[in-house]
Design a protein around this motif. Structure first.
Motif, mmCIF file in Angstrom:
data_model
loop_
_atom_site.group_PDB
_atom_site.id
_atom_site.type_symbol
_atom_site.label_atom_id
_atom_site.label_comp_id
_atom_site.label_asym_id
_atom_site.label_seq_id
_atom_site.Cartn_x
_atom_site.Cartn_y
_atom_site.Cartn_z
ATOM 1 N N UNK A 115 0.833 -1.214 0.000
ATOM 2 C CA UNK A 115 0.000 0.000 0.000
ATOM 3 C C UNK A 115 0.864 1.260 0.000
ATOM 4 N N UNK A 116 1.947 1.209 0.770
ATOM 5 C CA UNK A 116 2.817 2.386 0.832
ATOM 6 C C UNK A 116 3.523 2.602 -0.511
ATOM 7 N N UNK A 117 3.998 1.523 -1.119
ATOM 8 C CA UNK A 117 4.662 1.657 -2.436
ATOM 9 C C UNK A 117 3.700 2.249 -3.461
ATOM 10 N N UNK A 118 2.432 1.831 -3.391
ATOM 11 C CA UNK A 118 1.449 2.349 -4.349
ATOM 12 C C UNK A 118 1.265 3.860 -4.154
ATOM 13 N N UNK A 119 1.229 4.300 -2.907
ATOM 14 C CA UNK A 119 1.079 5.740 -2.629
ATOM 15 C C UNK A 119 2.313 6.521 -3.067
ATOM 16 N N UNK A 120 3.474 5.881 -2.868
ATOM 17 C CA UNK A 120 4.748 6.544 -3.164
ATOM 18 C C UNK A 120 4.889 6.794 -4.666
ATOM 19 N N UNK A 121 4.574 5.789 -5.455
ATOM 20 C CA UNK A 121 4.547 5.954 -6.910
ATOM 21 C C UNK A 121 5.909 5.975 -7.585
ATOM 22 N N UNK A 122 7.003 5.854 -6.845
ATOM 23 C CA UNK A 122 8.332 5.755 -7.482
ATOM 24 C C UNK A 122 9.069 4.559 -6.862
ATOM 25 N N UNK A 123 9.918 3.919 -7.650
ATOM 26 C CA UNK A 123 10.632 2.727 -7.173
ATOM 27 C C UNK A 123 12.079 3.031 -6.786
ATOM 28 N N UNK A 124 12.656 4.031 -7.466
ATOM 29 C CA UNK A 124 14.090 4.310 -7.297
ATOM 30 C C UNK A 124 14.345 5.040 -5.963
ATOM 31 N N UNK A 125 15.100 4.418 -5.027
ATOM 32 C CA UNK A 125 15.357 5.069 -3.732
ATOM 33 C C UNK A 125 15.960 6.471 -3.861
ATOM 34 N N UNK A 126 16.647 6.728 -4.979
ATOM 35 C CA UNK A 126 17.244 8.073 -5.138
ATOM 36 C C UNK A 126 16.149 9.146 -5.255
#
Ligand SMILES: Cc1cc2nc3c(=O)[nH]c(=O)nc-3n(C[C@H](O)[C@H](O)[C@H](O)COP(=O)(O)OP(=O)(O)OC[C@H]3O[C@@H](n4cnc5c(N)ncnc54)[C@H](O)[C@@H]3O)c2cc1C
Length: 499
Positions: free
Chosen positions: A457-468
């Motif tokens: 759920x948090x990844x979906x809200x975040x919307x970006x994969x790259x930690x940078x």
């Protein structure tokens, strides 16, 4: 500053007492005008109906109270309050159970005892004068209505004698029942609509005597709510004289905590922490359950008024009131009083026009984290709604971030590492800026949760994969709150980081 002779504070609640103490350093005379007759011993009174319910002081509030009332904790302890270092605090939520020792040495007491201890200190300040049994009924102003020059009063005795009191500064701390908007309207000022959180919250509190056998095993318990499942918040807290209080809380208006003793006991059993019902079964009921309901939390935006009159400020619940379950109200009042003190210091050094409007802006910045944190928590309850032209930023992302963080913090805490949990506690205590909690470093750490539902759920809200890109994304989603934390907190932050 023009003339620092006389200040008037309306209301002798917690905000009024802190404000009068603070102003006594800047004004020759400070008058505190209160409609109630003030009790000579700790007691609840008509003007503060919330006093029946347990009141916690958050660590930031405790720091400010110690600044203005050094040693007030000892005064509380001398009058039977419970020392916080004598107990364990159990936190229970959907992710588990954590047992902690309180972070600061403070004292738990009733609101009535806290208010009485602070009031006695203020009564002993040579340039502060109390006018009790006196209701403020209006504001005096200059002919052009751009300067507040004092207050109109009415005695609450039989002859209802009316009077007036001139002042260079009037500070309204009359709480939720403040009439300042009505008074400003009657002077021809239009006040902007406030920001409103339609929260429909309910409290119910029951007190018990702690018998000696239960005293030996005493633990305070906080059982966090699970709004999605309709599970209430429950707390078991101690006050003075071996008395404990349990409270139930829920928001959204679908369900209000019961005030019938049987139903109250039943609801205690349904909390996340089953321990509360168990401990309470060994205590002797005293008073309650008694309820408290309020439909809204209200944040005024007086700073938007270009013609805000000089000589008038508003703080405490009259300026912004909060869902009480997060224990922020008294601490925010202390932060506001300290903000005014900082502005008065600056004004002394370099006097600027439009002082009052500047102070109102600064107070808004100072209370921003508290309003945001309590709003994002309340918005988890179905039926709670925020009403303002500007929506609250980052609600969904923050809620999911907090969920995953809490899950991690509970896991680590159970394994003996409570520093993670401490970060969250100190943010909620208004000591740590939210940026110490919402940042790329912590986000990277918590996202490592093996594809759990919370992580997804948090990844979906975040919307970006790259930690940078994490920090940039957080900066887009979460307000900065930079202006809310001043230099004075730097030492606390440093000592925390060195732990
Ligand atoms: C159920 C409940 C639980 C709470 N628990 C907590 C907690 O755990 N921790 C926390 O920090 N906060 C808590 N709060 C909030 C806290 O009570 C307030 O935020 C805090 O006391 C600051 O309030 P205040 O001084 O602005 O107003 P108040 O405490 O309401 O005081 C206002 C004063 O003004 C006086 N007054 C009003 N009108 C006039 C007038 N016209 N003339 C003269 N006098 C007047 C009143 O008699 C009163 O004495 C809780 C609130 C509620 C409702």
């Amino acid at each position: 500053m023009s003339n620092m002779n006389k200040a008037v504070v309306i209301g002798a609640g917690i905000a009024g007492l802190i404000t009068a103490r603070m102003l006594s350093e800047y004004y020759k005379e400070v008058y505190i005008v209160e409609r109630d007759e003030l009790p000579t011993a700790p007691a609840n009174r008509q003007g503060t109906p919330q006093s029946f319910h347990p009141h916690r002081v958050l660590p930031r509030g405790h720091m400010i109270l110690e600044r203005y009332f050094p040693g007030y904790t000892n005064d509380l302890l001398d009058h039977g309050a419970h020392p916080s270092d004598a107990e364990e605090m159990v936190l229970v939520n959907q992710f588990g159970t954590l047992v902690n020792r309180p972070l600061i040495n403070s004292a738990s007491s009733s609101r009535a005892l806290l208010e009485w201890v602070l009031r006695r200190r203020v009564q002993n300040i040579h340039n502060v004068h109390f006018l009790t049994n006196t209701e403020v009924i209006g504001l005096m102003s200059s002919e052009d209505r751009q300067t507040i020059t004092g207050i109109y009063t009415k005695k609450r005795n039989e002859n209802k004698q009316e009077g007036m009191l001139t002042a260079d500064m009037v500070i309204d701390t009359a709480g939720r029942s403040s009439k300042v908007i009505k008074w400003l309207n009657s002077l021809g000022h239009t006040v902007p609509d406030p920001e409103v959180l339609k929260v429909s919250l309910g409290y119910s509190t029951q007190y018990y005597k702690i018998p000696p056998q239960a005293d030996k095993e005493w633990r305070s318990v906080i059982s966090e709510a699970q709004p999605a499942k309709g599970i209430s918040t429950g707390m078991l807290l101690r006050i003075e004289d071996n008395i404990a209080g349990t409270l139930l809380f829920s928001a959204g208006g679908e369900h209000y905590p019961p005030t019938k003793p049987d139903e109250f006991q039943e609801e205690l059993k349904n909390l996340n922490a089953s321990e509360i019902a168990k401990i309470v079964s060994n205590l002797e009921p005293l008073q309650g359950p008694r309820g408290y309901r309020t439909p809204e939390s209200i944040r005024q935006h007086f700073e938007k008024m270009e013609n805000w009159p000089s000589g008038l400020l508003v703080l405490g619940d009259a300026f912004c009131n909060f869902d009480p379950i997060y224990g922020q109200g008294m601490t925010v009042a202390a932060i506001e009083a300290e903000t005014i003190a900082n502005c008065l210091e600056e004004q002394r050094r370099n006097s600027q026009p439009y002082f009052e409007r500047h102070v109102l802006h600064r107070m808004q910045e100072a209370i921003d984290p508290a309003w945001w944190l309590s709003s994002i928590a309340d918005l988890r309850w179905k039926g709670v709604e925020h009403i303002d032209a500007t929506p609250i930023k980052g609600v969904s992302f923050a809620q999911k971030y907090i969920d995953l963080f809490t899950k991690k913090a509970m896991e680590l805490g159970t394994n003996g590492n409570s520093k993670f949990y401490l970060t969250q506690f100190l943010m909620n205590s208004l000591v740590l800026p939210p940026s110490k909690f919402f940042n790329a470093e912590i986000l990277t750490m918590i996202l490592n949760d093996n594809g759990s539902p919370e992580e997804k759920q948090l990844r979906a809200e975040l919307g970006v994969q790259d930690p940078k890109l994490f920090q940039q994304r957080i900066d887009e989603l979460i307000p900065s709150f930079d202006a809310a934390f001043d230099e004075r907190l730097k030492d606390v932050l440093m000592s925390f980081e060195q732990q």
